[in-house]
Scaffold this active site. Sequence first.
Site, PDB file in Angstrom:
ATOM      1  N   HIS A 156      -2.538  -8.903 -10.076  1.00  0.00           N
ATOM      2  CA  HIS A 156      -1.084  -8.931 -10.305  1.00  0.00           C
ATOM      3  C   HIS A 156      -0.622 -10.370 -10.253  1.00  0.00           C
ATOM      4  O   HIS A 156      -1.139 -11.172  -9.472  1.00  0.00           O
ATOM      5  CB  HIS A 156      -0.341  -8.096  -9.266  1.00  0.00           C
ATOM      6  N   VAL A 192      -3.432  -6.599  -2.355  1.00  0.00           N
ATOM      7  CA  VAL A 192      -3.696  -5.418  -3.189  1.00  0.00           C
ATOM      8  C   VAL A 192      -4.810  -5.770  -4.179  1.00  0.00           C
ATOM      9  O   VAL A 192      -4.667  -6.705  -4.972  1.00  0.00           O
ATOM     10  CB  VAL A 192      -2.428  -4.977  -3.941  1.00  0.00           C
ATOM     11  N   ASP A 220       8.793  -5.977  -7.013  1.00  0.00           N
ATOM     12  CA  ASP A 220       8.067  -5.992  -5.747  1.00  0.00           C
ATOM     13  C   ASP A 220       8.893  -5.245  -4.689  1.00  0.00           C
ATOM     14  O   ASP A 220      10.118  -5.389  -4.620  1.00  0.00           O
ATOM     15  CB  ASP A 220       7.818  -7.436  -5.286  1.00  0.00           C
TER      16      ASP A 220
END
Length: 121
Positions: free
Chosen positions: A104, A100, A33
Amino acid sequence: MSYDDQNIFAKILRGEIPNKTVYEDDHVLAFEDIQPQAPVHVLVIPKGPYKSMNEFSAEASDAEIVAWVRAIGKVAEIVEAKEPGYRLIVNNGEDAIQEVPHLHIHVLGGRRLGRMLQKAD
Ligand code: AMP
């Protein structure tokens, strides 16, 4: 709303922007990240165009689902987080503040992580 192929993780998958890869196979990419919230903070994403867990759980093939789950375990091993432990987080949709729009899972560890949830903003 359909999958937005201009989202940042789609660009990472196409190699248009760099990433620090931790693990990769045919179906999955795992990378650090960019704004780590803990000493270990890795994102594990399917390579397929899935906005969120909603689409992935309903539409992904068995092979994609197995690969993603196995990859999460492999990442925990690679970053040496299996012991003393780690936390997995999937932010799904608006209430979870998913930023996003490509599925994920956050793999967080490397320190005591505190309580699971804080009060809402
Ligand atoms: P979420 O709020 O669950 O959608 O989390 C999105 C995550 O993506 C955040 O933790 C960001 O720091 C991370 N992120 C955004 N852009 C990048 C990037 N270019 N490379 C790596 N991580 C990123």
